[in-house]
Structures are given as C-alpha cells and as structure tokens.
Design a protein around this motif. Structure first.
Motif, PDB file in Angstrom:
ATOM      1  N   UNK A  25       0.798  -1.223   0.000  1.00 36.84           N
ATOM      2  CA  UNK A  25       0.000   0.000   0.000  1.00 36.84           C
ATOM      3  C   UNK A  25       0.829   1.269   0.000  1.00 36.84           C
ATOM      4  N   UNK A  26       1.929   1.282  -0.760  1.00 31.26           N
ATOM      5  CA  UNK A  26       2.745   2.485  -0.883  1.00 31.26           C
ATOM      6  C   UNK A  26       3.886   2.604   0.102  1.00 31.26           C
ATOM      7  N   UNK A  27       3.992   1.657   1.034  1.00 36.89           N
ATOM      8  CA  UNK A  27       5.117   1.626   1.973  1.00 36.89           C
ATOM      9  C   UNK A  27       5.625   0.194   2.046  1.00 36.89           C
ATOM     10  N   UNK A  28       6.898   0.039   2.401  1.00 41.66           N
ATOM     11  CA  UNK A  28       7.428  -1.312   2.538  1.00 41.66           C
ATOM     12  C   UNK A  28       6.872  -1.981   3.791  1.00 41.66           C
ATOM     13  N   UNK A  29       6.921  -3.305   3.802  1.00 47.89           N
ATOM     14  CA  UNK A  29       6.438  -4.083   4.947  1.00 47.89           C
ATOM     15  C   UNK A  29       7.178  -3.672   6.217  1.00 47.89           C
ATOM     16  N   UNK A  30       8.511  -3.554   6.139  1.00 46.98           N
ATOM     17  CA  UNK A  30       9.298  -3.246   7.346  1.00 46.98           C
ATOM     18  C   UNK A  30       9.005  -1.835   7.843  1.00 46.98           C
ATOM     19  N   UNK A  99       5.183  -8.427  10.526  1.00 44.17           N
ATOM     20  CA  UNK A  99       3.808  -8.241  11.005  1.00 44.17           C
ATOM     21  C   UNK A  99       3.441  -6.755  10.974  1.00 44.17           C
ATOM     22  N   UNK A 100       3.085  -6.258   9.791  1.00 38.01           N
ATOM     23  CA  UNK A 100       2.831  -4.818   9.646  1.00 38.01           C
ATOM     24  C   UNK A 100       1.588  -4.315  10.365  1.00 38.01           C
ATOM     25  N   UNK A 101       0.735  -5.240  10.839  1.00 33.63           N
ATOM     26  CA  UNK A 101      -0.474  -4.818  11.555  1.00 33.63           C
ATOM     27  C   UNK A 101      -0.327  -4.988  13.063  1.00 33.63           C
ATOM     28  N   UNK A 233       0.424 -14.314   1.534  1.00 37.28           N
ATOM     29  CA  UNK A 233       0.203 -13.512   2.737  1.00 37.28           C
ATOM     30  C   UNK A 233       0.237 -12.021   2.413  1.00 37.28           C
ATOM     31  N   UNK A 234       1.163 -11.636   1.530  1.00 36.28           N
ATOM     32  CA  UNK A 234       1.265 -10.229   1.139  1.00 36.28           C
ATOM     33  C   UNK A 234      -0.016  -9.771   0.452  1.00 36.28           C
ATOM     34  N   UNK A 235      -0.590 -10.623  -0.385  1.00 33.64           N
ATOM     35  CA  UNK A 235      -1.846 -10.270  -1.053  1.00 33.64           C
ATOM     36  C   UNK A 235      -2.976 -10.121  -0.031  1.00 33.64           C
ATOM     37  N   UNK A 236      -2.993 -10.993   0.972  1.00 32.70           N
ATOM     38  CA  UNK A 236      -4.013 -10.873   2.026  1.00 32.70           C
ATOM     39  C   UNK A 236      -3.850  -9.565   2.787  1.00 32.70           C
ATOM     40  N   UNK A 237      -2.587  -9.189   3.057  1.00 34.14           N
ATOM     41  CA  UNK A 237      -2.306  -7.946   3.774  1.00 34.14           C
ATOM     42  C   UNK A 237      -2.778  -6.727   2.960  1.00 34.14           C
ATOM     43  N   UNK A 238      -2.573  -6.780   1.652  1.00 35.62           N
ATOM     44  CA  UNK A 238      -3.015  -5.680   0.792  1.00 35.62           C
ATOM     45  C   UNK A 238      -4.526  -5.539   0.843  1.00 35.62           C
ATOM     46  N   UNK A 240      -6.438  -6.420   3.354  1.00 35.99           N
ATOM     47  CA  UNK A 240      -6.814  -5.897   4.686  1.00 35.99           C
ATOM     48  C   UNK A 240      -6.634  -4.388   4.740  1.00 35.99           C
ATOM     49  N   UNK A 241      -5.570  -3.891   4.100  1.00 36.22           N
ATOM     50  CA  UNK A 241      -5.346  -2.441   4.079  1.00 36.22           C
ATOM     51  C   UNK A 241      -6.496  -1.711   3.400  1.00 36.22           C
ATOM     52  N   UNK A 242      -7.085  -2.359   2.421  1.00 34.48           N
ATOM     53  CA  UNK A 242      -8.137  -1.715   1.638  1.00 34.48           C
ATOM     54  C   UNK A 242      -9.540  -1.909   2.203  1.00 34.48           C
ATOM     55  N   UNK A 243      -9.640  -2.660   3.306  1.00 38.07           N
ATOM     56  CA  UNK A 243     -10.955  -2.901   3.910  1.00 38.07           C
ATOM     57  C   UNK A 243     -11.520  -1.600   4.459  1.00 38.07           C
TER      58      UNK A 243
END
Length: 243
Positions: A25-30, A99-101, A233-238, A240-243
């Motif tokens: 979502x425009x920023x790195x995971x870390x 774990x970005x969340x 997992x990265x696709x799932x995280x993306x 979640x960001x858009x929820x």
C-alpha cells in the motif's frame, strides 16, 4: 521500567526472499511494521536491527532508528541481544518485522505482565491465540504451545500438541505468536547459552529458554494479525489495508 521495542529484520528469507522490502500500500512491509510499533506509544525507543544495508537505509531515510548487526545470527533473539548488550533497559520487546499490523493491545498485554511480577518470577512473556482449524493445527509452520494452569509455557512444537489420544476431554490448541517481551537479563542469558537438541530439532527459539529453566508467561489474545511469510500472505495484507 524502561521498555524498548526491537524489530529484527533479515533481508534473506527462505520462503519469501526480500519480503520486508515488498510494497504494501505504498510503503514497505518493514516500514509499516516500524511505524505500527512506534504508533502504540508504549516504548521509550523503537529500533530495527538488521543485517541489510537496504533495510537500514529504508528505516533511517524515513526518520526511523536502525542498528546494523555486527555478525551473523541464527535467530531474532540473538540479533536483538547483540544490539541491546550495552543499553540501559529493563524490558526488551521483540516485534516481528513481517507483522505490519502490529497493534497496541497485544503489546500492552505482554508489558503488563512485568508490572505485577514483584518476585521477578517471569523471565519473558509471549502471546498465544486459540485455534480450532484442523489444517492449521496440523500445519508444521504453525507453532503450537501448551501451558500449565498458571499460564506458563510447558512446551512449543510444530507437531500437534496436545496429541488427541482421547477425544472430548476439553483440550484446546494454541498457536504461538512470535511477540516476546524479555527481561534484559533473560535475553542476555539466551545469547550466551548454546543451542540444545530440542531447539535444534524443532527450530523454535523459545524452546531454548525452557531447556535452561526459564519461565515464559503466555498471554492469550484474540488478535490473529497477518504474518507475511509468503506472496499469498502479502496479497491478504493488501486486501486488509483496503478494507
């Protein structure tokens, strides 16, 4: 009680190389993980500890604090221990870099353990999540933990524990979440003590503490989060960001 968060961050990852530098979502995971830990407001300082110039630069160019490891390490705890050896801190919290969340409630729970531990009986605290999905329970990538009636860890395993030899006895299954809060002394002991056979067999660093008689207080949480171990997992995280 001075508490800091340390985020161990290897660039190499066997299942998903370079995952911490992937765009989310425009920023790195870390960077998202670092900012999430900072935003909790729970820590005196937050650092990323890494073996990678790329990750170091990613954090520092965005105004964050990063430390370069001086040598190779087998696990995140060793990487953190090297970084904090000369620091004046009481509690060190290991926040997983993938774990970005990461959220406040879970981290607050592991810190609270030490505020009421007047006898300093607890060496470290960690999190567990109740799981019921049969596939997840059998999955060796899902580390399970069993605890005593006071919530202290008895053992961690990639195998199914407890084994369902008898059914309908009320046994529950818990997944270990890799967030740790250490007393600094316990962390430094871990760093100086050699790996023993059980840890070597399971490839679970928490077992080293148990093998040397340390006390791990497990805290149940309902927050699953998303650990980014695979491209899926990265696709799932993306999503979640858009929820």
């Amino acid at each position: 009680m001075k508490a800091i968060a340390m985020i161990p961050a290897r660039y190499a990852a066997s299942r998903f190389p370079g995952k911490l530098m992937k765009d989310l979502g425009g920023k790195t995971v870390i960077l998202r993980t670092y900012e999430a830990a900072k935003d909790t407001g729970l820590f005196d300082e937050v650092y990323v500890v890494t073996d990678s110039d790329v990750i170091y630069d990613e954090i520092t160019t965005h105004g964050g604090k990063a430390i370069m490891s001086k040598k190779e390490h087998e696990c995140g705890s060793d990487r953190i221990a090297e970084a904090v050896e000369e620091m004046d801190v009481d509690i060190v919290v290991n926040v997983q870099g993938d774990e970005p969340f990461t959220e406040k409630d879970s981290l607050q729970k592991v810190l609270e353990v030490f505020k009421t531990d007047d006898k300093k009986e607890i060496d470290l605290a960690s999190l567990m999540v109740h799981i019921t999905d049969e596939e997840e329970i059998r999955n060796p990538n899902c580390v399970k933990v069993i605890v005593d009636n006071r919530g202290f860890a008895l053992y961690f395993s990639r195998s199914v524990i407890p084994f369902p030899r008898a059914e309908n006895v009320g046994a529950k299954y818990y997944k270990h979440k890799g967030v740790y809060a250490f007393r600094k002394e316990a962390l430094m002991d871990f760093y100086r003590l050699p790996m023993l056979p059980l840890e070597a067999s399971e490839k679970i660093e928490a077992i080293r503490y148990l093998e040397y008689g340390k006390k791990i207080r497990m805290i149940e949480t309902t927050v699953q989060g998303i650990e980014i171990d695979t491209p899926e997992d990265l696709e799932r995280a993306k999503k979640q960001l858009n929820v």
